[in-house]
Design an enzyme around this catalytic site. Structure first.
Site, PDB file in Angstrom:
ATOM      1  N   HIS A 216       0.855  -1.185   0.000  1.00  0.00           N
ATOM      2  CA  HIS A 216       0.000   0.000   0.000  1.00  0.00           C
ATOM      3  C   HIS A 216       0.892   1.237   0.000  1.00  0.00           C
ATOM      4  O   HIS A 216       1.831   1.340   0.794  1.00  0.00           O
ATOM      5  CB  HIS A 216      -0.903   0.004   1.231  1.00  0.00           C
ATOM      6  CG  HIS A 216      -2.016  -0.975   1.127  1.00  0.00           C
ATOM      7  ND1 HIS A 216      -3.071  -0.802   0.277  1.00  0.00           N
ATOM      8  CD2 HIS A 216      -2.233  -2.149   1.751  1.00  0.00           C
ATOM      9  CE1 HIS A 216      -3.899  -1.829   0.398  1.00  0.00           C
ATOM     10  NE2 HIS A 216      -3.415  -2.660   1.281  1.00  0.00           N
ATOM     11  N   LYS A 651     -14.289   4.213   5.313  1.00  0.00           N
ATOM     12  CA  LYS A 651     -14.563   5.125   4.202  1.00  0.00           C
ATOM     13  C   LYS A 651     -16.014   5.015   3.740  1.00  0.00           C
ATOM     14  O   LYS A 651     -16.624   5.984   3.308  1.00  0.00           O
ATOM     15  CB  LYS A 651     -13.618   4.823   3.046  1.00  0.00           C
ATOM     16  CG  LYS A 651     -13.851   5.670   1.807  1.00  0.00           C
ATOM     17  CD  LYS A 651     -12.800   5.373   0.762  1.00  0.00           C
ATOM     18  CE  LYS A 651     -13.199   5.950  -0.575  1.00  0.00           C
ATOM     19  NZ  LYS A 651     -14.306   5.241  -1.216  1.00  0.00           N
TER      20      LYS A 651
END
Length: 993
Positions: A216, A651
């Site tokens: 990531h 999110k």
């Protein structure tokens, strides 16, 4: 500039270290402030850190005037070197850097000092592009030097803390005497009567912690620069040696100057995105340069601690903590991770492992030159090796044979890589003459190396050479147990719709309809029947003749490739966006098509990843359906792994709603697994930041997991800058390994507080209200997307080139398709941190006094809820109202969007107040997690504040220049300055995404 550190209190809430007038200026070194919300702290002159054990400065509660004096001296020394370099090259940039830093210090000394912020804004507006780039580079390098000095200070503090125990007549053990160490955990469990020594020992042997390194893109520093900053840390340690000759000390200082000068002279900007292969090489570098030594070193200490605390040694091959990787196998939304890339990464990992073990064997060969007293098993093993010069030294005979086999493995891997890359010019090292290796086979499986190593170990012990057995040989055995012959097991990850499309294409080719259009029951019926059958769906050799589109063929090629790899090289097959039982069964069927079956011992375990609010809510029912499929449960042999997505759920629904969904879902999944007699392991997909599920207090985070969800089995991702922070140096890596091991062991004997029915109902209300507020702003408010893209550097983050993966799953999508990392990264840069707190106030606020009283009770009595709230309080303490407001003033163009920015900041104030009401604290700084950030803030914010102000100015200029559509030298320099600012702020905040 030479500092004289004297404590003084400023405005009742901040601290500063005043500076004697040196050749450059007199100024306070650092103070704590979060803009409009100052942190109440004082310098601790009494050694408070020693009581808590050594922690990173970013996790210390205060700057200690005694313990931290060496750190402050190191920072000043490094800063002096940097300033000399900058001043010689560009006196103007040096002067402006000093002026801006002074304004940052002035603002930090008095959080209400609007004049200092105004001066920064006005000065930033006058800077040329060249000046802005030079200043940004100076600030960024200064912050990286602080981080390097802190790493050294953490190692120094760890040793000092242990040595201080000796003066207090406390036994110094192999591991530190802290609550979050194995020594402290064992002592605590025994003292509280939670378990016997035998029960603790048995639990440790069963324990399985796996840390999964991921690519990531949150590590903003280039790998080249990371190596140089590590060399700075090592050189600082070298300079502290008391036996150094003056010349050696002078050479050490010269080395520091050379390294810093080379960093200053290098290009810190990635001009191209890294390939997945380079990302994998970066992950492998951590293993090769740190963990290869840190893992056996830690296990040696753990073994010794078990002897002292439990009266028993660990079996030599016992490794309670291992590593895996996603780097080169994670293809979710990343078209650059092709089947060929995965094959290449696996081959490289096998090559690196073979070379590392070969080097170990060369050393072991020289260490064990014993020519008498062998066990019968050892004699028999040596007799199987005829072609050897070592006739009497039988250990060397076996080691020499293993060296040849490892050399043959190296050759085989090099040949494979040459074929994969079509490059016969790869810089492979010479290992041995080809003729010497004709009669040996390469090593493919761990047992081929482990078995002879254990025979040698047992023989040495049986014949009185225990001391020799307990040397390098034990370390090699433990390395092999931890890393295998493939360095790390590689997971493969792909999105569920890719498998859906592949199976649909196959069913249409077979003429039995469109799989996509079938309901779930029909899909499961088809999949179950095919899994139970013996024939494949189609002849694999006909795959290219079936008229399949390129995307489907690519998906099938992944399984075809995986089937040819050594099963020991692979870990889990993770299905992102998993929603149904058929998603799992489809992957199992595609594996079967290419021969990956339980009977062949090469089937990858299939791991559904539940990552949205709805998916987490439905996950227990999905598992219940899955476990009713007998052909599946028979194949998995009573074991199932499930991945819980933290960043994407936050999110999707906001922090509070996501946290409760994760808790509730895990509880219910455990119940479902128990009903079907399935051993369930959770894989936690956490990021480094709070907004993505991370927790800086690792031990407390693990201990606060829902009851009965760990049970000695814990799998978790480590990524980006967190890999560097937690595993960047051997002793720090050992400490991280100790915390993980201790936390999972301690959790097994912890009596968790179970939430009452009233608390559950309260959390349901909090979750609903919080989620509604979060989703309204992010999904329904028409002003939000334009505001987000104007007020943050979200659109510019792609310029960083920090990862091979695109920022969006769907390039044409909006916020919903934006990955959680850039979503969090963008808000972190502006010090708004909206992704971590939006919706919290709506959830915690209530017109009912009973609700508020109950929330206070939950905070007081329920560790999970307290941990959740304290983490949000910590991230709120890092927000800066005025800095965020300046981004809006500089960048937000429309009147409606400006109004929305004001509303967002009003929500921020409201959220702060709601947290204070629930925690019954006077300041956000009173929370334990916020307190952990104080010392870091003390030193870093005077650097970060000016960078934030300059970044807003640079964004404004860049967008104006880009709107002209013309390329220019100024545009290139402004863009470079902006990229450096993003990196620098990430270093200053100690996290990015």
């Amino acid at each position: 500039m030479k500092f004289s550190f004297l404590a003084r209190t400023v405005c009742l809430s901040a601290i500063a270290c005043t500076v004697s007038a040196g050749p450059k200026a007199s100024k306070p070194f650092g103070v704590v402030s979060t803009g409009d919300t100052a942190l109440a702290i004082e310098i601790d002159a009494g050694g408070a850190l020693a009581a808590e054990g050594p922690v990173p400065l970013s996790q210390a509660t205060s700057v200690d005037s005694t313990l931290d004096a060496p750190l402050l001296r190191d920072i000043q020394m490094l800063n002096d070197i940097l300033e000399d370099i900058v001043e010689k090259e560009n006196p103007r940039v040096h002067k402006l850097y000093h002026e801006l830093r002074q304004q940052g210090l002035d603002r930090a000394a008095n959080s209400g000092n609007t004049a200092a912020l105004d001066k920064m804004i006005k000065l930033s507006a006058k800077l040329t592009a060249d000046e802005a780039l030079g200043i940004m580079r100076t600030f960024t390098l200064a912050l990286n030097l602080i981080n390097a000095a802190e790493t050294h200070h953490r190692l120094r503090s760890m040793k000092a803390n242990e040595m201080s125990l000796m003066t207090e007549n406390i036994d110094v053990g192999p591991l530190p005497l802290t609550d979050d160490s194995m020594r402290g955990t064992i002592d605590s469990v025994l003292e509280k009567g939670l378990a016997t020594k035998e029960e603790i020992y048995d639990q440790l042997l069963k324990q399985n912690v796996e840390i999964v390194l991921t690519a990531h893109p949150t590590e903003v520093n280039r790998k080249t620069l990371l190596r140089k900053f590590r060399r700075i840390t090592e050189t600082l340690a070298y300079l502290e040696r008391s036996d150094l000759h003056p010349y050696e000390k002078s050479e050490g200082m010269s080395r520091l100057k050379r390294i810093i000068a080379s960093i200053w002279g290098s290009d810190e900007i990635r001009r191209q995105k890294p390939t997945p292969q380079k990302e994998a090489a970066g992950g492998n570098a951590i293993i090769e340069t740190v963990l290869w030594d840190a893992v056996p070193a830690y296990l040696r200490k753990l073994d010794a601690q078990c002897q002292i605390s439990l009266g028993r040694r660990l079996p030599v091959e016992t490794v309670p903590i291992r590593f895996a990787s996603w780097i080169g196998g994670d293809r979710d939304g990343n078209p650059n991770v092709t089947p060929e890339v995965t094959r290449e990464v696996v081959a490289h990992q096998r090559l690196r492992a073979a070379k590392l073990f070969l080097a170990d064997m060369n050393t072991l060969y020289n260490e064990i030159a014993i020519s008498n007293r062998f066990s019968d098993e050892m004699n028999a093993l040596a007799d199987t090796i005829s072609n050897s010069f070592d006739k009497r030294e039988k250990y060397r005979r076996v080691i020499g044979h293993l060296r040849q086999r490892l050399a043959k493995t190296v050759k085989a891997c090099e040949k494979e890589l040459t074929e994969i890359t079509n490059n016969d010019q790869l810089p492979f090292a010479k290992t041995a003459g080809d003729g010497e290796l004709d009669d040996v086979e390469p090593i493919l499986y761990k047992a081929e190396l482990m078995d002879p190593l254990k025979v040698m170990y047992n023989s040495l012990v049986e014949t009185g050479y225990e001391g020799v057995a307990d040397g390098l040989l034990v370390d090699i055995i433990r390395r092999l147990a931890a890393f295998g012959t493939t360095l790390v097991r590689l997971d493969i990850r792909e999105e569920s719709t890719k498998h859906l499309e592949a199976v649909d294409a196959i069913t249409q080719y077979l003429g039995i309809g469109s799989y996509k259009l079938w309901d779930e029951e029909a899909k499961i019926s088809f999949l179950q029947a095919e899994l139970a059958g013996k024939r494949p769906l189609f002849r694999t050799r006909d795959m290219d003749k079936m008229g399949l589109d390129a995307g489907v063929l690519k998906t099938l090629r992944v399984f075809e490739m995986a089937a040819t790899l050594n099963p020991e090289a692979l870990g889990a097959y993770v299905i992102s966006q998993a929603q149904t039982a058929s998603d799992v069964l489809a992957v199992m069927l595609l594996q079967k098509q290419f021969g990956m079956k339980p009977d062949n011992n090469n089937m990858m375990r299939v791991v559904p990843l539940f990552e949205t609010l709805n998916d987490l809510t439905n996950a227990p029912e999905v598992l219940d359906t899955l476990f009713k499929v007998s052909v599946y449960t028979g194949a998995v042999k009573g074991k199932q792994e499930v991945m819980v997505g933290y960043s994407d759920s936050a999110k999707d629904a906001g922090r509070l709603a996501a946290c409760w969904a994760q808790y509730n879902s895990q509880e219910r999944m455990v119940d479902v697994a128990a009903k079907h007699n399935i051993e369930l392991t959770f894989f936690h997909g956490k990021g480094g930041t709070v907004g993505r599920g991370g927790n800086p207090a690792l031990y407390r985070a693990i201990m606060s997991h829902p009851p009965n969800t760990i049970n000695g089995r814990f799998r978790v991702t480590e990524q980006g800058e967190m890999i560097t922070q937690n595993f960047g140096a051997p002793l720090i890596a050992e400490r991280t390994l100790d915390i993980y091991t201790a936390a999972v062991l301690g959790e097994a004997f912890t009596k968790h507080v179970e939430p009452t029915e009233k608390w559950r109902k309260q959390m349901a209300r909090v979750s609903i209200d919080s989620c509604a507020d979060y989703r309204f702003l992010v999904r329904e408010e028409p002003r939000f997307v334009p505001y987000f893209r104007q007020a943050t550097p979200e659109l510019e983050l792609g310029s960083l080139n920090i990862g091979s993966r695109p920022a969006k799953r769907n390039p044409k999508g909006g916020i919903e398709s934006l990955r959680a990392i850039p979503w969090t990264f963008a808000w972190t840069q502006t010090r708004t941190h909206l992704s971590a707190w939006l919706g919290v106030a709506a959830g915690l606020n209530s017109e009912s006094p009973e609700d508020i009283a109950e929330l206070k009770e939950m905070y007081s009595e329920w560790p999970w809820f307290r941990e959740t709230i304290d983490l949000i309080a910590m991230i709120l303490s890092k927000t800066d109202f005025s800095i965020a407001k300046n981004y809006d003033a500089q960048l937000v163009l429309g009147k409606d969007e400006k109004t929305l920015g004001e509303e967002v900041r009003e929500k921020l104030v409201e959220t702060r107040q709601s947290i204070l009401e629930v925690t019954q604290q006077k300041s956000l700084a009173d929370g334990p997690h916020a307190a952990l950030l104080r010392a870091s803030t003390t030193i870093r914010h005077p650097y970060v504040d000016p960078m934030n102000v300059m970044q807003a100015e640079l964004l404004k200029r860049l967008r104006k220049l880009e709107n002209t559509g013309e390329q220019s030298d100024e545009l290139d320099k402004v863009r470079d300055a902006l990229i450096v600012s993003i990196s620098g702020i990430a270093q200053g905040m100690r996290n990015s995404g």
